[in-house]
Design an enzyme around this catalytic site. Structure first.
Site, short mmCIF file in Angstrom:
data_model
loop_
_atom_site.label_atom_id
_atom_site.label_comp_id
_atom_site.label_asym_id
_atom_site.label_seq_id
_atom_site.Cartn_x
_atom_site.Cartn_y
_atom_site.Cartn_z
N LYS A 192 29.72 44.62 -2.30
CA LYS A 192 30.64 44.27 -1.99
C LYS A 192 30.02 42.61 -1.12
CE LYS A 192 28.21 44.33 3.61
NZ LYS A 192 27.13 44.67 4.06
N GLU A 198 26.07 40.74 -12.30
CA GLU A 198 25.84 41.23 -13.06
C GLU A 198 27.80 42.30 -12.95
OE1 GLU A 198 23.50 41.50 -11.19
OE2 GLU A 198 21.92 42.10 -11.36
N GLY A 251 24.69 48.30 1.52
CA GLY A 251 24.98 48.45 0.72
C GLY A 251 25.04 49.84 -0.10
N ARG A 252 23.26 50.29 0.66
CA ARG A 252 23.14 51.55 -0.30
C ARG A 252 23.49 52.58 0.66
NH1 ARG A 252 19.90 48.01 1.49
NH2 ARG A 252 18.52 47.41 3.45
N GLU A 337 14.63 49.79 -0.75
CA GLU A 337 15.44 48.31 -0.38
C GLU A 337 15.31 49.04 0.90
OE1 GLU A 337 19.21 47.30 -0.90
OE2 GLU A 337 18.03 46.45 -2.68
N HIS A 368 7.09 70.12 -17.46
CA HIS A 368 6.63 70.10 -18.59
C HIS A 368 6.23 68.41 -19.30
CE1 HIS A 368 7.66 74.13 -20.06
NE2 HIS A 368 8.60 74.33 -18.86
N LYS A 479 16.80 37.00 -8.39
CA LYS A 479 18.09 36.59 -8.60
C LYS A 479 18.39 35.11 -8.54
CE LYS A 479 20.33 40.03 -6.19
NZ LYS A 479 21.30 39.88 -4.40
O1 F6P Z 1 20.48 43.13 -4.81
C1 F6P Z 1 20.00 43.97 -3.79
C2 F6P Z 1 21.83 44.64 -3.57
O2 F6P Z 1 22.38 43.23 -2.60
C3 F6P Z 1 21.57 45.80 -3.12
O3 F6P Z 1 21.56 45.85 -1.37
C4 F6P Z 1 22.90 45.94 -3.31
O4 F6P Z 1 23.85 47.03 -3.46
C5 F6P Z 1 23.28 45.59 -4.94
O5 F6P Z 1 22.62 44.51 -4.90
C6 F6P Z 1 25.00 45.00 -5.53
O6 F6P Z 1 25.13 44.58 -4.27
P1 F6P Z 1 26.52 44.02 -4.45
O7 F6P Z 1 27.50 45.36 -3.96
O8 F6P Z 1 27.53 42.81 -3.00
O9 F6P Z 1 27.68 43.16 -5.57
#
Ligand code: F6P
Length: 507
Positions: A192, A198, A251-252, A337, A368, A479
């Site tokens: 987003k 990452e 995002g979620r 979240e 189990h 972060k």
């Molecule tokens: O660190 C949390 C977060 O901001 C989430 O809310 C989001 O879904 C995820 O990181 C990834 O963010 P982005 O889509 O901006 O890479």
């Protein structure tokens, strides 16, 4: 405006008499009241909340809290596109991606979807060369939804094989690239913000992998899925391969937007459209069904009853269907979240527990491994079971009969319990709550309905507690510290310093 004082009502909820499930089942109308079958685009879904401690009395007090906080107005504000995410000054328009709610947002979403559909069809028609695989790179909300949908719906017959990579540990990327041929692979960079460490690190390494695999123009193989198109272009993605979505889609909550590109690529556009339609049907139910028949409000009320009145610190979700194995981790992000907050939307300390810890797994495996604690542990943990009547395989139907028998047996056993003969170790106390969601078939529309149901369930809990479910400032500190470790110069506590030295990084 000052937040309404709901404290006396929450106290009243705690003080209500606590009949057992067996006693509640003495009411002949219990199933009529707490089992609802919705006729949805993907087929009927049965929402059975009868084995919870919901009762007219519990619902009455929660209904009073809903009236005090004006839940109806919040629901309307959400769909209307009001700035409901007040801490970030934004609306939350994920329903518009399904064509519901604010008309301007729905029109914009449709335009973005048309752009996405065009690219999906160009790829399917082979106009970008042979594309057999897509490596979808994203994290959190930019990965969990696509991973769930692909695992649930595209295990076989995918038009393009999708591999989702999220962890910065490049072992994840290595596993994906091992299954792909650089000559026939595209990369989706899903972020987003288009700033996530990452994702950008994995994307850079994926480009290296393409280059080393003989692809002359690796950027030509990249599609960006983002609400920050200018950042994707600056990073090197061709403008024609950027699929934007609105900043107001969290995002979620974003798998309905262009973050769902891998879903559309794997299933075809019709499949993705069915996914949206299944979600839209739940939007309408949530908006239009009276509270007493509204499965979303009922589920949220049960969640609140257990967290607030019975002080349950966790809730568990078990998918009795291998295709839904990733649902618990998807719901973890959605619920934790969104509602894992310690202040109200106005910034005042939250006087009550917020979201419980969501956890779970897949049945029958979990039986189990962890069900011992559910049956005989000291914690009261409300459980959701999810099952599908029609199996997702052609093996002997005995497999599916046994799977479903086990699912229903667990709910029955948790509720009924069984006295131990004269031995407490063999005693099952029972009276442990569960809800069961039984779908007819698991197609794209049904999955869309299931996810939208959980989105709105989370929203109702947030509104009842007075919190903003659409921000996530709690993720920022870690972060920032990770960045300062990498850039050097900052000093930390003795334990952290010793760990850094022991691992030989950043010093
Ligand atoms: O660190 C949390 C977060 O901001 C989430 O809310 C989001 O879904 C995820 O990181 C990834 O963010 P982005 O889509 O901006 O890479």
């Amino acid at each position: 405006m000052a937040a309404p004082d709901t404290a006396p009502l929450w106290t009243a909820l705690e003080a209500l008499p606590r009949p057992t499930l067996a006693q509640l089942f003495g009411d002949a109308a219990r199933l009529d009241r707490y089992v609802t079958v919705l006729d949805l685009p993907g087929g009927p879904i049965r929402f059975d909340w009868s084995k919870t401690h919901l009762s007219p009395e519990v619902e009455g007090v929660l209904g009073d809290i809903g009236a005090a906080v004006d839940l109806d107005a919040s629901r309307e504000a959400l769909f209307a596109g009001a700035l409901i995410n007040n801490t970030e000054g934004r609306a939350a328009t994920h329903m518009a991606e399904r064509g519901v709610g604010n008309p301007a947002a729905a029109e914009e979403a449709e335009r973005f979807h048309e752009r996405m559909q065009a690219l999906v069809e160009v790829i399917h028609e082979g106009l970008l060369g042979e594309v057999k695989s897509l490596i979808h790179i994203g994290i959190g909300g930019s990965a969990l939804g696509p991973a769930l949908a692909i695992d649930a719906l595209a295990r076989e017959d995918a038009k393009v094989a999708v591999h989702v990579v999220s962890n910065v540990d490049a072992a994840a990327l290595a596993a994906a690239t091992a299954k792909c041929d650089p000559a026939t692979t595209m990369i989706a960079v899903a972020s987003k913000t288009f700033t996530t460490t990452e994702t950008l690190m994995n994307a850079t390494s994926a480009l290296d992998w393409l280059r080393e695999g003989g692809v002359e123009d690796p950027y030509g193989r990249v599609v960006a899925l983002t609400a920050a198109p200018e950042k994707a272009v600056a990073w090197g993605v061709d403008e024609t391969r950027v699929l934007p979505f609105a900043e107001t889609v969290g995002g979620r909550y974003s798998l309905w937007s262009s973050i769902g590109f891998p879903i559309a690529l794997a299933l075809g556009w019709d499949g993705f459209a069915a996914f949206l339609a299944g979600a839209a049907a739940i939007d309408h139910h949530f908006l239009e069904a009276p509270a007493a028949e509204n499965v979303v409000i009922r589920a949220a009320f049960a969640d609140l009853y257990y967290t607030q009145a019975r002080r349950c610190a966790s809730r568990a979700v078990f998918a009795y269907d291998e295709r839904l194995a990733l649902l618990p981790s998807y719901l973890q992000q959605l619920e934790m979240e969104s509602n894992g907050k310690r202040v109200t939307a106005q910034g005042a300390p939250l006087p009550r527990p917020s979201a419980p810890v969501t956890w779970g797994g897949v049945g029958t495996d979990a039986q189990h491994a962890v069900f011992q604690l559910l049956h005989q542990g000291t914690h009261l943990i409300p459980v959701d079971f999810l099952a599908v009547s029609v199996p997702g395989h052609d093996f002997d139907p005995a497999h599916h009969r046994t799977l479903l028998a086990n699912c229903f047996a667990q709910g029955a056993a948790l509720m009924a319990g069984k006295p131990g003969p004269d031995d407490m170790a063999r005693d099952y106390p029972g009276d442990r709550p569960s809800a069961t969601i039984l779908c007819d078939e698991l197609g794209a529309a049904t999955l869309g309905s299931l996810i939208a149901f959980h989105e709105h369930r989370t929203f109702v809990s947030a509104m009842m507690l007075g919190i903003n479910p659409f921000d996530q400032f709690g993720v920022e500190l870690g972060k920032a510290i990770a960045k300062s470790i990498e850039t050097g110069g900052a000093s930390f506590d003795a334990s952290t310093e010793a760990l850094l030295e022991a691992a030989g990084i950043g010093r």
